[in-house]
Scaffold this active site. Structure first.
Site, PDB file in Angstrom:
ATOM      1  N   LYS A  67       3.284   4.429  -1.222  1.00 14.31           N
ATOM      2  CA  LYS A  67       3.167   5.082  -2.258  1.00 14.31           C
ATOM      3  C   LYS A  67       4.726   6.052  -2.285  1.00 14.31           C
ATOM      4  CE  LYS A  67      -1.198   4.685  -1.965  1.00 14.31           C
ATOM      5  NZ  LYS A  67      -1.968   4.264  -0.693  1.00 14.31           N
TER       6      LYS A  67
ATOM      7  N   ASP B 247      17.171  10.055  -7.970  1.00 17.19           N
ATOM      8  CA  ASP B 247      18.722  10.550  -7.803  1.00 17.19           C
ATOM      9  C   ASP B 247      18.973  10.419  -6.435  1.00 17.19           C
ATOM     10  OD1 ASP B 247      18.870  10.542 -10.484  1.00 17.19           O
ATOM     11  OD2 ASP B 247      18.724  12.772 -10.588  1.00 17.19           O
TER      12      ASP B 247
ATOM     13  N   HIS C 218      -9.630  10.615   0.916  1.00 12.25           N
ATOM     14  CA  HIS C 218      -8.652   9.561   0.726  1.00 12.25           C
ATOM     15  C   HIS C 218      -7.291   9.996   1.712  1.00 12.25           C
ATOM     16  CE1 HIS C 218      -5.951   6.620  -1.464  1.00 12.25           C
ATOM     17  NE2 HIS C 218      -6.955   5.870  -1.265  1.00 12.25           N
TER      18      HIS C 218
ATOM     19  N   HIS D 267       0.916  -1.122  -0.168  1.00 13.53           N
ATOM     20  CA  HIS D 267       0.009  -0.003  -0.048  1.00 13.53           C
ATOM     21  C   HIS D 267       0.854   1.051  -0.020  1.00 13.53           C
ATOM     22  CE1 HIS D 267      -3.351   2.623   1.795  1.00 13.53           C
ATOM     23  NE2 HIS D 267      -3.997   1.956   0.712  1.00 13.53           N
TER      24      HIS D 267
ATOM     25  N   LYS E 299      -4.505  10.721   4.635  1.00  9.46           N
ATOM     26  CA  LYS E 299      -3.725   9.940   5.772  1.00  9.46           C
ATOM     27  C   LYS E 299      -2.725  10.897   6.423  1.00  9.46           C
ATOM     28  CE  LYS E 299      -4.295   6.587   2.181  1.00  9.46           C
ATOM     29  NZ  LYS E 299      -5.876   6.672   2.132  1.00  9.46           N
TER      30      LYS E 299
ATOM     31  N   ASP F   6      -0.343  19.914  18.026  1.00  7.49           N
ATOM     32  CA  ASP F   6       0.235  21.013  18.351  1.00  7.49           C
ATOM     33  C   ASP F   6       0.770  21.903  17.334  1.00  7.49           C
ATOM     34  OD1 ASP F   6      -0.681  20.512  21.009  1.00  7.49           O
ATOM     35  OD2 ASP F   6       1.504  19.642  21.599  1.00  7.49           O
TER      36      ASP F   6
END
Length: 402
Positions: free
Chosen positions: A120, A125, A294, A118, A296, A301
């Site tokens: 991404k 470089d 979608h 899952h 996450k 603070d």
């Protein structure tokens, strides 16, 4: 590959940039690949064969043909429908292409639903990295219509990129079974282009199974003023819930943004089971209703922020392979807060205590059983031998070291 806060230090001197939705993310990714000189490492859950996926494919092919070493891994569940022509064009150009747990469908159904890749991740470089929740498909562009997704990613430069690159390079070759494709090291630049401290953590099904959740919970325990969690699939365990309730009860402003127009209605049903206890403890809950949420992301603070692929549900916390970057940087924290405040004000409905279902004997009896079953089912299913993942290296025309 152990990676925890105790042995993977926070790296100072990073530059970070928040990227919201595909409109901001895709141009930066395509530009970075177009400028690549030595190496492109890419890992994604979903790669669609649409205008976004085709442009990514062409950028990857162009980079490989001009001598850049390109390696990529896609998930066999999320990217199950790629054509032979799409894949062969990549391998013919010399791209090392891997598929995580490819399996045939049965009567059109994908059965390899558990233990998904899952993450991404993209590293170019060894100098620039992208981490977040955005997949490569048109559904992350607003012009895709009402089902387009609201999401976030982070572009990073600085010392933490070496951690991401080293992890990704090792992960790509962990299942090669002696294949001759070499992965030489590169000289990583020692630069400090910014002031942000950053920590890269992964969740796997080995020794890092709780690394991301532990970092979340440590930040929640340390919170003094505010916690904002914006997460697409919210169904954490008892310990995480307890930390949130305790924070709210000691006077911390705790806000939760979840899906109001879900792409998976069952996930919304599960999250809504948690509302009564959270609202009773003083947690403010908002459902985002403009389109599927979608993201996450979270902030605590004035300086702690996280962006990544990990949801706060049983799949992400118990089975999926995930990656998050945690950042200490007041500027990023302010920017994300501003974006989330705009969502709450313009496109969310707040869950009020008076609108929640009243407690009943049936609910009191059934809810704990349902909660426990929901929390444990992915783990039970993931123990089945059929769900043990494999990585397949697609046949490729080998490239010689440049």
């Amino acid at each position: 590959m152990r990676m925890t806060t105790s042995d993977r230090a926070w790296r100072p001197g990073n530059r970070v940039e928040l990227l919201e939705n595909g409109e901001a993310f895709f141009p930066r990714v395509f530009e970075a690949i177009a400028q690549a000189r030595r190496e492109v490492l890419l890992e994604t859950f979903i790669l669609f064969e649409d205008k976004v996926g085709n442009e990514l494919r062409q950028r990857i092919i162009d980079a490989s043909r001009r001598g850049v070493r390109v390696e990529m891994t896609v998930d066999g569940y999320g990217s199950y429908n790629l054509s032979e022509e799409f894949l062969s064009g990549l391998t013919a150009a010399g791209v090392a292409l891997r598929i995580f747990d490819p399996r045939r469908t049965l009567f059109g159904l994908r059965l390899n639903v558990f233990r998904r890749l899952h993450r991404k991740l993209l590293v170019v470089d060894g100098e620039r990295a992208f981490v977040g929740g955005i997949n490569y498909g048109c559904d992350h562009l607003e012009d895709a219509g009402p089902l387009s997704k609201q999401d976030y990613a982070l572009e990073v430069e600085g010392p933490v990129v070496a951690d991401i690159r080293d992890f990704l390079a090792a992960a790509m070759h962990a299942h090669d079974n002696g294949h001759s494709w070499s992965h030489p090291g590169i000289t990583l630049p020692v630069t400090t282009p910014g002031d942000a401290q950053a920590l890269f953590l992964v969740r796997d099904n080995g020794r890092n199974s709780t690394a991301i959740e532990r970092e979340y919970r440590a930040a929640i325990r340390a919170a003094r003023r505010e916690i904002v969690i914006a997460n697409a699939y919210f169904f954490p365990g008892y310990g995480f819930m307890r930390e949130l309730r305790n924070a709210a009860q000691r006077g911390v402003r705790v806000s939760l943004i979840v899906q109001g127009e879900p792409d998976m209605p069952f996930a919304q049903l599960a999250a809504r089971m948690l509302y009564p206890d959270l609202v009773a403890a003083g947690v403010a809950i908002y459902e985002y209703c403009r389109r599927p949420f979608h993201g996450k992301v979270a902030l605590v603070d004035d300086d702690w922020t996280t962006i990544g692929s990990s949801n706060l549900d049983p799949l992400s916390l118990s089975l999926n392979l995930e990656a998050n970057v945690f950042v200490r940087d007041p500027a990023l924290n302010r920017q994300l807060r501003s974006r989330l405040d705009a969502l709450r004000q313009q496109d969310c409905r707040r869950i009020e205590a008076r609108t929640l279902p009243r407690r009943s004997f049936w609910r009191t009896l059934v809810a704990p059983v349902f909660y426990h079953a929901q929390r444990r089912f992915p783990t039970w299913a993931g123990l089945l031998p059929a769900h043990t993942p494999k990585v397949v290296l697609v046949a490729t025309d080998e490239k010689q070291d440049p």
